[in-house]
Design a protein around this motif. Structure first.
Motif, PDB file in Angstrom:
ATOM      1  N   ASN A  20       6.209   7.432  16.667  1.00  0.00           N
ATOM      2  CA  ASN A  20       6.527   6.460  15.628  1.00  0.00           C
ATOM      3  C   ASN A  20       7.563   7.025  14.648  1.00  0.00           C
ATOM      4  O   ASN A  20       7.280   7.981  13.935  1.00  0.00           O
ATOM      5  CB  ASN A  20       5.248   6.081  14.887  1.00  0.00           C
ATOM      6  CG  ASN A  20       5.456   4.944  13.934  1.00  0.00           C
ATOM      7  OD1 ASN A  20       6.574   4.485  13.725  1.00  0.00           O
ATOM      8  ND2 ASN A  20       4.377   4.479  13.343  1.00  0.00           N
ATOM      9  N   PRO A  21       8.761   6.435  14.563  1.00  0.00           N
ATOM     10  CA  PRO A  21       9.793   6.948  13.671  1.00  0.00           C
ATOM     11  C   PRO A  21       9.625   6.499  12.214  1.00  0.00           C
ATOM     12  O   PRO A  21      10.391   6.900  11.363  1.00  0.00           O
ATOM     13  CB  PRO A  21      11.080   6.369  14.254  1.00  0.00           C
ATOM     14  CG  PRO A  21      10.644   5.080  14.848  1.00  0.00           C
ATOM     15  CD  PRO A  21       9.262   5.334  15.386  1.00  0.00           C
ATOM     16  N   CYS A  22       8.614   5.692  11.926  1.00  0.00           N
ATOM     17  CA  CYS A  22       8.427   5.156  10.576  1.00  0.00           C
ATOM     18  C   CYS A  22       7.677   6.144   9.688  1.00  0.00           C
ATOM     19  O   CYS A  22       6.834   6.903  10.141  1.00  0.00           O
ATOM     20  CB  CYS A  22       7.642   3.855  10.631  1.00  0.00           C
ATOM     21  SG  CYS A  22       8.509   2.577  11.556  1.00  0.00           S
ATOM     22  N   THR A  23       7.967   6.091   8.392  1.00  0.00           N
ATOM     23  CA  THR A  23       7.251   6.909   7.417  1.00  0.00           C
ATOM     24  C   THR A  23       5.849   6.339   7.246  1.00  0.00           C
ATOM     25  O   THR A  23       5.692   5.132   7.080  1.00  0.00           O
ATOM     26  CB  THR A  23       7.987   6.881   6.062  1.00  0.00           C
ATOM     27  OG1 THR A  23       9.319   7.347   6.275  1.00  0.00           O
ATOM     28  CG2 THR A  23       7.284   7.747   5.033  1.00  0.00           C
ATOM     29  N   PRO A  24       4.824   7.190   7.264  1.00  0.00           N
ATOM     30  CA  PRO A  24       3.452   6.689   7.095  1.00  0.00           C
ATOM     31  C   PRO A  24       3.283   5.984   5.758  1.00  0.00           C
ATOM     32  O   PRO A  24       3.864   6.390   4.741  1.00  0.00           O
ATOM     33  CB  PRO A  24       2.602   7.962   7.141  1.00  0.00           C
ATOM     34  CG  PRO A  24       3.454   8.978   7.821  1.00  0.00           C
ATOM     35  CD  PRO A  24       4.869   8.616   7.486  1.00  0.00           C
ATOM     36  N   ASP A  25       2.488   4.933   5.743  1.00  0.00           N
ATOM     37  CA  ASP A  25       2.301   4.100   4.559  1.00  0.00           C
ATOM     38  C   ASP A  25       1.864   4.906   3.349  1.00  0.00           C
ATOM     39  O   ASP A  25       2.328   4.672   2.240  1.00  0.00           O
ATOM     40  CB  ASP A  25       1.283   3.005   4.867  1.00  0.00           C
ATOM     41  CG  ASP A  25       1.231   1.963   3.775  1.00  0.00           C
ATOM     42  OD1 ASP A  25       2.302   1.448   3.408  1.00  0.00           O
ATOM     43  OD2 ASP A  25       0.124   1.685   3.285  1.00  0.00           O
ATOM     44  N   GLU A  26       0.958   5.878   3.524  1.00  0.00           N
ATOM     45  CA  GLU A  26       0.449   6.625   2.377  1.00  0.00           C
ATOM     46  C   GLU A  26       1.530   7.470   1.695  1.00  0.00           C
ATOM     47  O   GLU A  26       1.385   7.869   0.556  1.00  0.00           O
ATOM     48  CB  GLU A  26      -0.742   7.506   2.765  1.00  0.00           C
ATOM     49  CG  GLU A  26      -0.430   8.627   3.734  1.00  0.00           C
ATOM     50  CD  GLU A  26      -0.561   8.216   5.201  1.00  0.00           C
ATOM     51  OE1 GLU A  26      -0.406   9.095   6.052  1.00  0.00           O
ATOM     52  OE2 GLU A  26      -0.800   7.038   5.486  1.00  0.00           O
ATOM     53  N   LEU A  27       2.650   7.721   2.363  1.00  0.00           N
ATOM     54  CA  LEU A  27       3.740   8.481   1.759  1.00  0.00           C
ATOM     55  C   LEU A  27       4.735   7.594   1.017  1.00  0.00           C
ATOM     56  O   LEU A  27       5.599   8.103   0.307  1.00  0.00           O
ATOM     57  CB  LEU A  27       4.490   9.278   2.819  1.00  0.00           C
ATOM     58  CG  LEU A  27       3.683  10.342   3.544  1.00  0.00           C
ATOM     59  CD1 LEU A  27       4.537  11.013   4.610  1.00  0.00           C
ATOM     60  CD2 LEU A  27       3.136  11.363   2.569  1.00  0.00           C
ATOM     61  N   LEU A  28       4.611   6.293   1.143  1.00  0.00           N
ATOM     62  CA  LEU A  28       5.566   5.374   0.534  1.00  0.00           C
ATOM     63  C   LEU A  28       5.166   4.917  -0.863  1.00  0.00           C
ATOM     64  O   LEU A  28       5.951   4.285  -1.539  1.00  0.00           O
ATOM     65  CB  LEU A  28       5.741   4.138   1.421  1.00  0.00           C
ATOM     66  CG  LEU A  28       6.342   4.401   2.794  1.00  0.00           C
ATOM     67  CD1 LEU A  28       6.342   3.122   3.611  1.00  0.00           C
ATOM     68  CD2 LEU A  28       7.748   4.945   2.659  1.00  0.00           C
ATOM     69  N   HIS A  29       3.958   5.225  -1.296  1.00  0.00           N
ATOM     70  CA  HIS A  29       3.463   4.719  -2.573  1.00  0.00           C
ATOM     71  C   HIS A  29       3.434   5.806  -3.628  1.00  0.00           C
ATOM     72  O   HIS A  29       3.156   6.959  -3.347  1.00  0.00           O
ATOM     73  CB  HIS A  29       2.071   4.115  -2.400  1.00  0.00           C
ATOM     74  CG  HIS A  29       2.080   2.969  -1.447  1.00  0.00           C
ATOM     75  ND1 HIS A  29       2.556   1.724  -1.783  1.00  0.00           N
ATOM     76  CD2 HIS A  29       1.731   2.887  -0.147  1.00  0.00           C
ATOM     77  CE1 HIS A  29       2.481   0.919  -0.733  1.00  0.00           C
ATOM     78  NE2 HIS A  29       1.985   1.603   0.271  1.00  0.00           N
ATOM     79  N   ALA A  30       3.693   5.433  -4.857  1.00  0.00           N
ATOM     80  CA  ALA A  30       3.750   6.385  -5.954  1.00  0.00           C
ATOM     81  C   ALA A  30       2.389   6.650  -6.589  1.00  0.00           C
ATOM     82  O   ALA A  30       2.182   7.666  -7.223  1.00  0.00           O
ATOM     83  CB  ALA A  30       4.712   5.871  -7.034  1.00  0.00           C
ATOM     84  N   ARG A  31       1.460   5.742  -6.444  1.00  0.00           N
ATOM     85  CA  ARG A  31       0.158   5.907  -7.084  1.00  0.00           C
ATOM     86  C   ARG A  31      -0.583   7.101  -6.519  1.00  0.00           C
ATOM     87  O   ARG A  31      -0.452   7.457  -5.372  1.00  0.00           O
ATOM     88  CB  ARG A  31      -0.694   4.654  -6.893  1.00  0.00           C
ATOM     89  CG  ARG A  31      -0.367   3.568  -7.861  1.00  0.00           C
ATOM     90  CD  ARG A  31      -1.352   2.420  -7.800  1.00  0.00           C
ATOM     91  NE  ARG A  31      -1.291   1.733  -6.513  1.00  0.00           N
ATOM     92  CZ  ARG A  31      -2.276   1.732  -5.634  1.00  0.00           C
ATOM     93  NH1 ARG A  31      -3.395   2.358  -5.866  1.00  0.00           N
ATOM     94  NH2 ARG A  31      -2.156   1.094  -4.503  1.00  0.00           N
ATOM     95  N   THR A  32      -1.412   7.703  -7.358  1.00  0.00           N
ATOM     96  CA  THR A  32      -2.181   8.880  -6.951  1.00  0.00           C
ATOM     97  C   THR A  32      -3.586   8.518  -6.512  1.00  0.00           C
ATOM     98  O   THR A  32      -4.412   9.386  -6.336  1.00  0.00           O
ATOM     99  CB  THR A  32      -2.256   9.879  -8.111  1.00  0.00           C
ATOM    100  OG1 THR A  32      -2.916   9.238  -9.213  1.00  0.00           O
ATOM    101  CG2 THR A  32      -0.893  10.363  -8.525  1.00  0.00           C
TER     102      THR A  32
END
Length: 77
Positions: A23-35
């Motif tokens: 999968n060449p896509c960035t994982p969803d958990e790395l796309l969000h700024a919230r902690t």
């Protein structure tokens, strides 16, 4: 220019070599700024570039109520 290295990134490797296979896509958990913590009205006000005032805090509370934690994500780049 060394034609054998043309089109290659740093270290002579091709850019696609740095991608994981599959999968060449960035994982969803790395796309969000919230902690993972709860989003506060103050967070939303500051992310919107507004001053913390009673009026802006109420606006942020309504926005969080309507959109949930995504209210903050939508304001951040």
């Amino acid at each position: 220019m060394d034609l054998a290295r043309a089109g290659r990134g740093r270290g002579g490797r091709r850019p696609e070599a740095s991608r994981s296979s599959g999968n060449p896509c960035t994982p969803d958990e790395l796309l969000h700024a919230r902690t993972g913590t709860e989003v506060s009205a103050e967070d939303v006000v500051l992310a919107a570039g507004r001053d913390i005032t009673p009026r802006n805090l109420e606006w942020a509370r309504r926005k969080i109520e309507a959109e949930g934690p995504a209210a903050l994500d939508k304001l951040l780049p």
